[in-house]
Every structure is written in C-alpha cells, then in structure tokens.
Design a protein around this motif. Structure first.
Motif, PDB file in Angstrom:
ATOM      1  N   LYS A 194       0.830  -1.212   0.000  1.00 56.49           N
ATOM      2  CA  LYS A 194       0.000   0.000   0.000  1.00 56.49           C
ATOM      3  C   LYS A 194       0.864   1.261   0.000  1.00 56.49           C
ATOM      4  O   LYS A 194       0.536   2.243  -0.665  1.00 56.49           O
ATOM      5  CB  LYS A 194      -0.978  -0.027   1.162  1.00 56.49           C
ATOM      6  N   GLU A 195       1.991   1.223   0.714  1.00 59.45           N
ATOM      7  CA  GLU A 195       2.916   2.362   0.709  1.00 59.45           C
ATOM      8  C   GLU A 195       3.508   2.592  -0.681  1.00 59.45           C
ATOM      9  O   GLU A 195       3.864   3.706  -1.028  1.00 59.45           O
ATOM     10  CB  GLU A 195       4.045   2.145   1.717  1.00 59.45           C
ATOM     11  N   ARG A 196       3.595   1.537  -1.481  1.00 58.23           N
ATOM     12  CA  ARG A 196       4.100   1.642  -2.851  1.00 58.23           C
ATOM     13  C   ARG A 196       2.985   1.922  -3.854  1.00 58.23           C
ATOM     14  O   ARG A 196       3.205   1.885  -5.052  1.00 58.23           O
ATOM     15  CB  ARG A 196       4.814   0.346  -3.254  1.00 58.23           C
ATOM     16  N   GLY A 197       1.778   2.173  -3.370  1.00 61.53           N
ATOM     17  CA  GLY A 197       0.665   2.498  -4.249  1.00 61.53           C
ATOM     18  C   GLY A 197      -0.002   1.295  -4.875  1.00 61.53           C
ATOM     19  O   GLY A 197      -0.735   1.414  -5.855  1.00 61.53           O
ATOM     20  N   ILE A 198       0.217   0.133  -4.302  1.00 54.92           N
ATOM     21  CA  ILE A 198      -0.389  -1.095  -4.822  1.00 54.92           C
ATOM     22  C   ILE A 198      -1.509  -1.491  -3.862  1.00 54.92           C
ATOM     23  O   ILE A 198      -1.269  -2.042  -2.795  1.00 54.92           O
ATOM     24  CB  ILE A 198       0.665  -2.216  -4.965  1.00 54.92           C
ATOM     25  N   HIS A 238      -1.890 -19.040 -18.139  1.00 59.56           N
ATOM     26  CA  HIS A 238      -1.594 -20.053 -17.124  1.00 59.56           C
ATOM     27  C   HIS A 238      -0.381 -19.596 -16.330  1.00 59.56           C
ATOM     28  O   HIS A 238       0.613 -19.167 -16.917  1.00 59.56           O
ATOM     29  CB  HIS A 238      -1.263 -21.409 -17.767  1.00 59.56           C
ATOM     30  N   ILE A 239      -0.444 -19.702 -15.014  1.00 60.31           N
ATOM     31  CA  ILE A 239       0.716 -19.354 -14.201  1.00 60.31           C
ATOM     32  C   ILE A 239       1.785 -20.418 -14.428  1.00 60.31           C
ATOM     33  O   ILE A 239       1.521 -21.609 -14.319  1.00 60.31           O
ATOM     34  CB  ILE A 239       0.342 -19.245 -12.711  1.00 60.31           C
ATOM     35  N   VAL A 240       2.994 -19.957 -14.742  1.00 60.34           N
ATOM     36  CA  VAL A 240       4.093 -20.882 -15.053  1.00 60.34           C
ATOM     37  C   VAL A 240       5.277 -20.708 -14.112  1.00 60.34           C
ATOM     38  O   VAL A 240       6.230 -21.480 -14.151  1.00 60.34           O
ATOM     39  CB  VAL A 240       4.555 -20.731 -16.521  1.00 60.34           C
ATOM     40  N   GLY A 241       5.236 -19.695 -13.275  1.00 58.70           N
ATOM     41  CA  GLY A 241       6.327 -19.443 -12.347  1.00 58.70           C
ATOM     42  C   GLY A 241       6.015 -18.220 -11.507  1.00 58.70           C
ATOM     43  O   GLY A 241       4.897 -17.692 -11.543  1.00 58.70           O
ATOM     44  N   PHE A 242       7.031 -17.779 -10.762  1.00 55.44           N
ATOM     45  CA  PHE A 242       6.850 -16.643  -9.866  1.00 55.44           C
ATOM     46  C   PHE A 242       8.089 -15.765  -9.865  1.00 55.44           C
ATOM     47  O   PHE A 242       9.201 -16.233 -10.091  1.00 55.44           O
ATOM     48  CB  PHE A 242       6.600 -17.126  -8.423  1.00 55.44           C
ATOM     49  N   SER A 243       7.849 -14.507  -9.590  1.00 56.26           N
ATOM     50  CA  SER A 243       8.912 -13.594  -9.221  1.00 56.26           C
ATOM     51  C   SER A 243       8.572 -13.183  -7.801  1.00 56.26           C
ATOM     52  O   SER A 243       7.388 -13.107  -7.435  1.00 56.26           O
ATOM     53  CB  SER A 243       8.946 -12.377 -10.148  1.00 56.26           C
ATOM     54  N   ALA A 244       9.584 -12.948  -6.989  1.00 54.05           N
ATOM     55  CA  ALA A 244       9.317 -12.619  -5.594  1.00 54.05           C
ATOM     56  C   ALA A 244      10.287 -11.528  -5.145  1.00 54.05           C
ATOM     57  O   ALA A 244      11.432 -11.484  -5.583  1.00 54.05           O
ATOM     58  CB  ALA A 244       9.463 -13.868  -4.727  1.00 54.05           C
ATOM     59  N   ARG A 245       9.790 -10.647  -4.283  1.00 56.86           N
ATOM     60  CA  ARG A 245      10.547  -9.470  -3.871  1.00 56.86           C
ATOM     61  C   ARG A 245      10.601  -9.375  -2.356  1.00 56.86           C
ATOM     62  O   ARG A 245       9.595  -9.589  -1.682  1.00 56.86           O
ATOM     63  CB  ARG A 245       9.858  -8.218  -4.419  1.00 56.86           C
ATOM     64  N   VAL A 246      11.778  -9.015  -1.834  1.00 54.83           N
ATOM     65  CA  VAL A 246      11.884  -8.727  -0.406  1.00 54.83           C
ATOM     66  C   VAL A 246      11.115  -7.442  -0.128  1.00 54.83           C
ATOM     67  O   VAL A 246      10.921  -6.618  -1.020  1.00 54.83           O
ATOM     68  CB  VAL A 246      13.357  -8.602   0.055  1.00 54.83           C
ATOM     69  N   TYR A 247      10.683  -7.283   1.109  1.00 55.07           N
ATOM     70  CA  TYR A 247       9.860  -6.111   1.420  1.00 55.07           C
ATOM     71  C   TYR A 247      10.155  -5.501   2.781  1.00 55.07           C
ATOM     72  O   TYR A 247       9.520  -4.539   3.185  1.00 55.07           O
ATOM     73  CB  TYR A 247       8.372  -6.453   1.317  1.00 55.07           C
TER      74      TYR A 247
END
Length: 187
Positions: A46-50, A115-124
């Motif tokens: 939310k702080e990042r506007g998402i 179709h979901i085929v993978g993920f990207s993930a971010r530290v927060y």
C-alpha cells in the motif's frame, strides 16, 4: 485456429500435474497475504501504491517466513519432492529442502494463454544481504526468454491499438496497466 487449440490442449495436459502444483502454490500465496503474517507485506504494498484492486488483478501474494511451509503443504498433498525441485518452488541445501521464495512478496508469471508458469518474488522489509528479486528457475512450464509479463492481459488491447508498450520490469507494467494503459508488457 485448430492446430493452436490442439497445441494448447496438449501443452496443458502434458504438464497437468505441474500446473496443479503451481495453482495450489498460487492459492497458498494469495491466502498468506490475508493472514496476520501478511500485515507488514500489505502495508509495504500500500505504501508503494499497490492497493487491493491491483493485488487482486495481478495475483500478488506472500511466501511465509517459514523455510518449508509450502514444501510441507505440497508433500502432504502427495506431490513428489523431485517434481517440486524441477518446477523450482523449492531448493535443496545439504540435502534439506527449503521453500524457494520464503520471506518475499510473490508475483505470478503467466504464459501467453494466462496459465501461471512461475513466480517472481521481492523482499519487502529492507533486507540488505539478499537479492531484491528472485525468479523461478527455468522449467518445463517456465521459459524466461519466451515469457513477457502481462502478455495474456495485454494482447487483445495491443491488437486493437496496433501497438504494445514494453517496459523493463513487472512493477512498471503493473503501474502502467493500473492507470488504464492495458497494452503493456514487461521483459
């Protein structure tokens, strides 16, 4: 086109178990974001506007702090450890298996058909000693050089407009799509 439909059916059925595993993983990540463990991740977003609408539209989730919660869930559902390693949802260190995306906000990666085929993930949480982003490794489902982020959403609008916007990262694509420019993809 008939041959494209046959290819799509064969592709999906050929990797049906892998797709089931990815779908369960996505549901797990989505659920985690709405638990007590997800409070700080939601605040960060939310702080990042998402906000909630974007989170829902782009399937943003959370991998928990536990090192093997996803792994334990999938093993209890009788999925083979080797298959989980091949897909890249877990990794092995000195014979012990760990969740690949622990402690990160997750973003699903889709193929051209949605179709979901993978993920990207971010530290927060401001972690300094780890990579900011982590992506699924290449697998039977996920081919990095063949995947454009958000293409499945952008393709119809791009055809209508006869143009497409290409940006560097998926966060850029999310922000641009959110302001109403739907023909945007990321590398």
């Amino acid at each position: 086109n008939l041959s494209e439909d046959i290819y799509k059916q064969n592709s999906v059925s050929k990797f049906r178990e892998e797709q089931e595993i990815i779908d369960i993983t996505q549901k797990f990540f989505l659920n985690n974001l709405r638990t007590n463990a997800g409070i700080s991740a939601l605040q960060y977003l939310k702080e990042r506007g998402i906000h909630d609408e974007i989170i829902k539209e782009f399937g943003i989730g959370l991998s928990l702090d536990s090192n093997d919660t996803l792994y334990q869930l999938l093993v209890k559902k009788n999925y083979d450890s080797k298959k989980l390693l091949e897909i890249g949802l877990v990794h092995s260190v000195n014979g012990k298996i760990y969740d690949m995306f622990s402690r990160r906000i997750t973003f699903p990666l889709w193929d051209k058909d949605g179709h979901i085929v993978g993920f990207s993930a971010r530290v927060y949480r401001g972690e300094k000693d780890v990579s900011k982003y982590m992506n699924s490794k290449e697998s039977k489902l996920f081919k990095k050089g063949e995947t454009l982020y958000n293409y499945h959403n952008a393709k119809d609008e791009a055809k209508k407009k006869k143009k497409i916007i290409v940006v560097e990262g998926f966060m850029d694509a999310i922000r641009i799509a959110y302001i109403g420019i739907k023909y945007v993809v990321a590398l």
